[in-house]
Design a protein around this motif. Structure first.
Motif, PDB file in Angstrom:
ATOM      1  N   LEU A 289      11.542 -34.898  35.683  1.00 14.39           N
ATOM      2  CA  LEU A 289      10.829 -33.628  36.124  1.00 14.39           C
ATOM      3  C   LEU A 289      10.636 -32.506  35.390  1.00 14.39           C
ATOM      4  O   LEU A 289      11.698 -32.362  34.580  1.00 14.39           O
ATOM      5  CB  LEU A 289      11.123 -33.156  37.514  1.00 14.39           C
ATOM      6  N   ARG A 290       9.553 -31.804  35.158  1.00 16.54           N
ATOM      7  CA  ARG A 290       9.276 -30.780  34.294  1.00 16.54           C
ATOM      8  C   ARG A 290      10.238 -29.515  35.132  1.00 16.54           C
ATOM      9  O   ARG A 290      10.090 -29.155  36.319  1.00 16.54           O
ATOM     10  CB  ARG A 290       7.963 -30.277  34.247  1.00 16.54           C
ATOM     11  N   ILE A 291      11.131 -28.650  34.136  1.00 17.90           N
ATOM     12  CA  ILE A 291      11.737 -27.484  34.861  1.00 17.90           C
ATOM     13  C   ILE A 291      10.915 -26.257  34.682  1.00 17.90           C
ATOM     14  O   ILE A 291      10.418 -25.975  33.618  1.00 17.90           O
ATOM     15  CB  ILE A 291      13.064 -27.053  34.212  1.00 17.90           C
ATOM     16  N   ASP A 292      10.677 -25.675  35.757  1.00 21.20           N
ATOM     17  CA  ASP A 292       9.942 -24.588  35.980  1.00 21.20           C
ATOM     18  C   ASP A 292      10.699 -23.310  35.571  1.00 21.20           C
ATOM     19  O   ASP A 292       9.919 -22.275  34.965  1.00 21.20           O
ATOM     20  CB  ASP A 292       9.223 -24.408  37.286  1.00 21.20           C
ATOM     21  N   ARG A 293      11.794 -23.128  36.150  1.00 25.36           N
ATOM     22  CA  ARG A 293      12.597 -21.837  35.754  1.00 25.36           C
ATOM     23  C   ARG A 293      14.134 -22.076  36.413  1.00 25.36           C
ATOM     24  O   ARG A 293      14.500 -23.285  36.735  1.00 25.36           O
ATOM     25  CB  ARG A 293      12.100 -20.639  36.781  1.00 25.36           C
ATOM     26  N   LEU A 294      14.867 -20.915  36.200  1.00 21.74           N
ATOM     27  CA  LEU A 294      16.296 -21.306  36.284  1.00 21.74           C
ATOM     28  C   LEU A 294      16.555 -20.094  37.647  1.00 21.74           C
ATOM     29  O   LEU A 294      15.727 -19.210  37.602  1.00 21.74           O
ATOM     30  CB  LEU A 294      17.390 -20.780  35.310  1.00 21.74           C
TER      31      LEU A 294
ATOM     32  N   LYS B 167      18.478 -25.478  37.559  1.00 23.63           N
ATOM     33  CA  LYS B 167      17.248 -25.553  37.426  1.00 23.63           C
ATOM     34  C   LYS B 167      16.316 -25.820  38.561  1.00 23.63           C
ATOM     35  O   LYS B 167      16.558 -26.622  39.441  1.00 23.63           O
ATOM     36  CB  LYS B 167      16.944 -26.909  36.260  1.00 23.63           C
ATOM     37  N   VAL B 168      15.055 -25.154  38.482  1.00 25.66           N
ATOM     38  CA  VAL B 168      14.090 -25.424  39.557  1.00 25.66           C
ATOM     39  C   VAL B 168      13.046 -26.270  38.945  1.00 25.66           C
ATOM     40  O   VAL B 168      12.342 -25.702  38.255  1.00 25.66           O
ATOM     41  CB  VAL B 168      13.692 -24.321  40.208  1.00 25.66           C
ATOM     42  N   ALA B 169      12.772 -27.372  39.717  1.00 26.43           N
ATOM     43  CA  ALA B 169      11.902 -28.392  38.989  1.00 26.43           C
ATOM     44  C   ALA B 169      10.433 -28.091  39.477  1.00 26.43           C
ATOM     45  O   ALA B 169      10.338 -27.489  40.335  1.00 26.43           O
ATOM     46  CB  ALA B 169      12.291 -29.803  39.140  1.00 26.43           C
ATOM     47  N   GLU B 170       9.437 -28.937  39.008  1.00 25.07           N
ATOM     48  CA  GLU B 170       7.981 -28.717  39.418  1.00 25.07           C
ATOM     49  C   GLU B 170       8.027 -29.290  40.875  1.00 25.07           C
ATOM     50  O   GLU B 170       8.948 -30.006  41.226  1.00 25.07           O
ATOM     51  CB  GLU B 170       7.282 -29.626  38.541  1.00 25.07           C
ATOM     52  N   THR B 171       6.964 -29.050  41.443  1.00 23.68           N
ATOM     53  CA  THR B 171       6.832 -29.162  42.735  1.00 23.68           C
ATOM     54  C   THR B 171       6.429 -30.823  43.005  1.00 23.68           C
ATOM     55  O   THR B 171       5.782 -31.519  42.150  1.00 23.68           O
ATOM     56  CB  THR B 171       5.409 -28.719  43.518  1.00 23.68           C
ATOM     57  N   VAL B 172       7.134 -31.359  43.996  1.00 21.24           N
ATOM     58  CA  VAL B 172       7.271 -32.839  44.205  1.00 21.24           C
ATOM     59  C   VAL B 172       6.721 -33.208  45.530  1.00 21.24           C
ATOM     60  O   VAL B 172       6.745 -32.267  46.439  1.00 21.24           O
ATOM     61  CB  VAL B 172       8.557 -33.515  43.873  1.00 21.24           C
ATOM     62  N   GLU B 173       6.384 -34.299  45.929  1.00 18.30           N
ATOM     63  CA  GLU B 173       5.913 -34.855  47.154  1.00 18.30           C
ATOM     64  C   GLU B 173       7.015 -35.564  47.804  1.00 18.30           C
ATOM     65  O   GLU B 173       7.292 -36.662  47.048  1.00 18.30           O
ATOM     66  CB  GLU B 173       4.436 -35.398  47.313  1.00 18.30           C
TER      67      GLU B 173
ATOM     68  N   MET C 158       5.715 -34.027  52.753  1.00 16.49           N
ATOM     69  CA  MET C 158       5.782 -32.533  52.546  1.00 16.49           C
ATOM     70  C   MET C 158       5.990 -32.316  50.988  1.00 16.49           C
ATOM     71  O   MET C 158       6.558 -33.284  50.366  1.00 16.49           O
ATOM     72  CB  MET C 158       7.139 -32.056  53.209  1.00 16.49           C
ATOM     73  N   THR C 159       5.730 -31.129  50.674  1.00 14.07           N
ATOM     74  CA  THR C 159       6.054 -30.820  49.331  1.00 14.07           C
ATOM     75  C   THR C 159       6.957 -29.858  49.073  1.00 14.07           C
ATOM     76  O   THR C 159       7.252 -28.929  49.956  1.00 14.07           O
ATOM     77  CB  THR C 159       4.584 -30.223  48.525  1.00 14.07           C
ATOM     78  N   CYS C 160       7.613 -29.784  47.759  1.00 12.64           N
ATOM     79  CA  CYS C 160       8.907 -28.694  47.787  1.00 12.64           C
ATOM     80  C   CYS C 160       9.327 -28.784  46.194  1.00 12.64           C
ATOM     81  O   CYS C 160       8.704 -29.537  45.445  1.00 12.64           O
ATOM     82  CB  CYS C 160      10.203 -29.081  48.449  1.00 12.64           C
ATOM     83  N   GLN C 161      10.133 -27.842  45.770  1.00 10.88           N
ATOM     84  CA  GLN C 161      10.607 -27.756  44.606  1.00 10.88           C
ATOM     85  C   GLN C 161      11.976 -28.003  44.518  1.00 10.88           C
ATOM     86  O   GLN C 161      12.787 -27.278  45.256  1.00 10.88           O
ATOM     87  CB  GLN C 161      10.301 -26.332  44.074  1.00 10.88           C
ATOM     88  N   PRO C 162      12.232 -29.196  43.922  1.00  9.12           N
ATOM     89  CA  PRO C 162      13.898 -29.683  43.915  1.00  9.12           C
ATOM     90  C   PRO C 162      14.491 -28.720  43.031  1.00  9.12           C
ATOM     91  O   PRO C 162      13.962 -28.068  41.889  1.00  9.12           O
ATOM     92  CB  PRO C 162      13.600 -31.015  43.406  1.00  9.12           C
ATOM     93  N   TRP C 163      16.065 -28.412  43.493  1.00  2.88           N
ATOM     94  CA  TRP C 163      16.855 -27.737  42.661  1.00  2.88           C
ATOM     95  C   TRP C 163      17.832 -28.655  42.217  1.00  2.88           C
ATOM     96  O   TRP C 163      18.295 -29.754  42.563  1.00  2.88           O
ATOM     97  CB  TRP C 163      17.687 -27.004  43.564  1.00  2.88           C
ATOM     98  N   VAL C 164      18.140 -28.332  40.799  1.00  4.85           N
ATOM     99  CA  VAL C 164      18.942 -29.491  39.984  1.00  4.85           C
ATOM    100  C   VAL C 164      20.353 -28.780  39.924  1.00  4.85           C
ATOM    101  O   VAL C 164      20.401 -27.814  39.134  1.00  4.85           O
ATOM    102  CB  VAL C 164      18.326 -29.975  38.650  1.00  4.85           C
ATOM    103  N   VAL C 165      21.353 -29.358  40.640  1.00  2.00           N
ATOM    104  CA  VAL C 165      22.755 -28.798  40.629  1.00  2.00           C
ATOM    105  C   VAL C 165      23.405 -29.288  39.237  1.00  2.00           C
ATOM    106  O   VAL C 165      23.539 -30.415  39.556  1.00  2.00           O
ATOM    107  CB  VAL C 165      23.324 -28.842  41.786  1.00  2.00           C
ATOM    108  N   PRO C 166      24.054 -28.465  38.543  1.00  2.00           N
ATOM    109  CA  PRO C 166      24.795 -29.046  37.502  1.00  2.00           C
ATOM    110  C   PRO C 166      25.977 -29.801  38.014  1.00  2.00           C
ATOM    111  O   PRO C 166      26.423 -29.420  38.768  1.00  2.00           O
ATOM    112  CB  PRO C 166      25.202 -27.731  36.640  1.00  2.00           C
ATOM    113  N   GLY C 167      26.109 -31.070  37.441  1.00  2.00           N
ATOM    114  CA  GLY C 167      27.314 -31.785  37.680  1.00  2.00           C
ATOM    115  C   GLY C 167      27.036 -32.694  38.910  1.00  2.00           C
ATOM    116  O   GLY C 167      27.741 -33.713  39.233  1.00  2.00           O
ATOM    117  N   ALA C 168      25.820 -32.530  39.771  1.00  2.00           N
ATOM    118  CA  ALA C 168      25.959 -33.233  40.847  1.00  2.00           C
ATOM    119  C   ALA C 168      25.251 -34.648  40.430  1.00  2.00           C
ATOM    120  O   ALA C 168      24.162 -34.838  39.477  1.00  2.00           O
ATOM    121  CB  ALA C 168      24.836 -32.675  41.786  1.00  2.00           C
ATOM    122  N   ASP C 169      25.632 -35.851  40.763  1.00  2.00           N
ATOM    123  CA  ASP C 169      25.265 -37.195  40.534  1.00  2.00           C
ATOM    124  C   ASP C 169      24.377 -37.564  41.656  1.00  2.00           C
ATOM    125  O   ASP C 169      24.257 -38.901  41.714  1.00  2.00           O
ATOM    126  CB  ASP C 169      26.571 -37.819  40.304  1.00  2.00           C
TER     127      ASP C 169
END
Length: 83
Positions: free
Chosen positions: A3-8, A22-28, A36-47
């Motif tokens: 996913l494209r990263i929009d912001r931190l 990292k907050v990624a682009e909107t996904v469905e 539903m649609t939301c912006q996923p957060w990418v948590v460092p180190g999460a697998d």
């Protein structure tokens, strides 16, 4: 997920630790007849990919812990709610 990263965004974990996510682009998000649609957060180190309470509530879903599955909070039909 590619996913494209929009912001931190600064966040805080339950143990008080601060981190930058990292907050990624909107996904469905889709499940059966619900979406539903939301912006996923990418948590460092999460697998693992986790689906939080807000997306579940938005799709009127809940976790059935006894049978380890998702179910409609108010039966099989999705409820439309106006707030």
């Amino acid at each position: 997920l590619g996913l494209r990263i929009d912001r931190l965004k600064e966040s805080r974990l339950a143990n008080g630790e601060k981190l930058i996510c990292k907050v990624a682009e909107t996904v469905e998000v889709c499940w059966k007849n619900r979406s539903m649609t939301c912006q996923p957060w990418v948590v460092p180190g999460a697998d693992l990919i986790l689906l939080g309470a807000i997306p579940l509530e938005d799709m009127d879903l809940m976790v059935d812990p006894k049978n380890l599955r998702l179910v409609g909070a108010h039966g099989d039909k999705e409820l439309g709610m106006l707030l």
